[in-house]
Enzyme design. Structure first.
Site, short mmCIF file in Angstrom:
data_model
loop_
_atom_site.label_atom_id
_atom_site.label_comp_id
_atom_site.label_asym_id
_atom_site.label_seq_id
_atom_site.Cartn_x
_atom_site.Cartn_y
_atom_site.Cartn_z
N LEU A 49 0.87 -1.17 0.00
CA LEU A 49 0.00 0.00 0.00
C LEU A 49 0.91 1.22 0.00
O LEU A 49 1.95 1.21 0.67
CB LEU A 49 -0.90 0.04 1.24
CG LEU A 49 -2.03 -0.98 1.37
CD1 LEU A 49 -2.77 -0.77 2.69
CD2 LEU A 49 -3.01 -0.87 0.21
N ASP A 50 0.53 2.25 -0.73
CA ASP A 50 1.31 3.49 -0.68
C ASP A 50 1.40 4.00 0.75
O ASP A 50 0.50 3.76 1.57
CB ASP A 50 0.67 4.57 -1.56
CG ASP A 50 0.72 4.22 -3.04
OD1 ASP A 50 1.60 3.45 -3.44
OD2 ASP A 50 -0.14 4.73 -3.79
N ARG A 51 2.44 4.73 1.05
CA ARG A 51 2.65 5.24 2.41
C ARG A 51 1.43 5.98 2.93
O ARG A 51 1.03 5.81 4.08
CB ARG A 51 3.88 6.16 2.44
CG ARG A 51 4.19 6.72 3.82
CD ARG A 51 5.37 7.66 3.76
NE ARG A 51 5.08 8.81 2.92
CZ ARG A 51 5.97 9.74 2.59
NH1 ARG A 51 7.22 9.65 3.00
NH2 ARG A 51 5.62 10.76 1.82
N ARG A 83 -5.11 5.76 -8.19
CA ARG A 83 -4.74 7.18 -8.22
C ARG A 83 -4.67 7.70 -9.66
O ARG A 83 -5.18 8.79 -9.96
CB ARG A 83 -3.41 7.38 -7.51
CG ARG A 83 -3.44 7.01 -6.03
CD ARG A 83 -2.06 6.94 -5.42
NE ARG A 83 -1.37 8.23 -5.47
CZ ARG A 83 -0.11 8.39 -5.07
NH1 ARG A 83 0.59 7.37 -4.60
NH2 ARG A 83 0.45 9.60 -5.14
#
Length: 224
Positions: free
Chosen positions: A55-57, A159
């Protein structure tokens, strides 16, 4: 030591955690502290737990952790073979034109010395993009709250696809303007994760919305 995020599901082989926004999954030059630091708290002396996906930060929510060699094998098979069903919630800067739909736009990675790397939608005729499909439906129009259901697992897929239809995710610093009206981080949340394992079992978990998110009015909209 990094605190272990809340446990949403756990057995001897697999755990699903509720990762907070701002915590990187793996360490890096800009993220020396990461979820990886906390994972030994889930395991034994025989196996060091490992995240089965990324998962992205700044993305919060469900992340699957292998707690044994068998768990790593099962999760690897689930994610590689279409046995992982993910549902994300996002607050967008604008609403899509319709209540629900499907984004079918291949993605590719580009990079430059000036701006670094990012993912972009590849022109259909270029042939160098990887297939990427994301379904969406509006959950709360007043909050611009939208559910996304990725059918593929490309880097930054939701995104990029949200920006592609003119509705970037609030607070996205790469594919949007980096501004969130509520003063928080990027508003992307891995709401649900359902895993079909090789033995036929289905395990699933749902991560509550972060407390700093605006809450839907009335009953929380469900996912299907």
């Amino acid at each position: 030591m990094t605190d272990l995020p809340p446990i949403l599901y756990q057995d001897r082989d697999i755990a699903i955690l509720a990762k907070p926004a701002g915590l990187a999954v793996h360490p890096g030059p800009k993220t020396p502290d990461s979820l990886e630091d906390a994972l030994p708290q889930l395991g034994s002396s025989h196996f060091t737990p490992v995240a089965a996906h990324r998962l992205d930060r700044d993305t919060s929510g469900c992340i699957a952790i292998a707690c044994s060699r068998r768990g790593a094998k099962w999760l690897g098979a689930a994610f590689a073979g279409g046995g992982a069903r993910k549902t994300y919630w996002a607050i967008l800067t604008a609403l899509p034109a319709t209540e629900e739909g499907m984004i079918d736009a291949p993605l590719k990675k580009i990079s430059s010395a000036a701006t670094g790397w990012r993912m972009v939608v590849a022109a259909d005729s270029s042939g160098d993009g990887k297939p990427a499909r994301t379904g969406w439906r509006v959950l709360d129009a007043g909050l611009h709250l939208v559910e996304f259901r990725p059918e593929t697992g490309r880097t930054h897929q939701i995104r990029v696809h949200a920006a592609h239809i003119g509705c970037p995710i609030a607070g996205d610093p790469v594919y949007g303007d980096g501004v969130d009206n509520n003063g928080g981080p990027m508003r992307l949340h891995a709401r649900q994760l359902a895993l079909t394992l090789p033995d036929g079992r289905i395990i699933q978990a749902e991560a509550p919305l972060p407390p700093d998110w605006p809450q839907p009015s009335g009953p929380a909209p469900g996912s299907r």
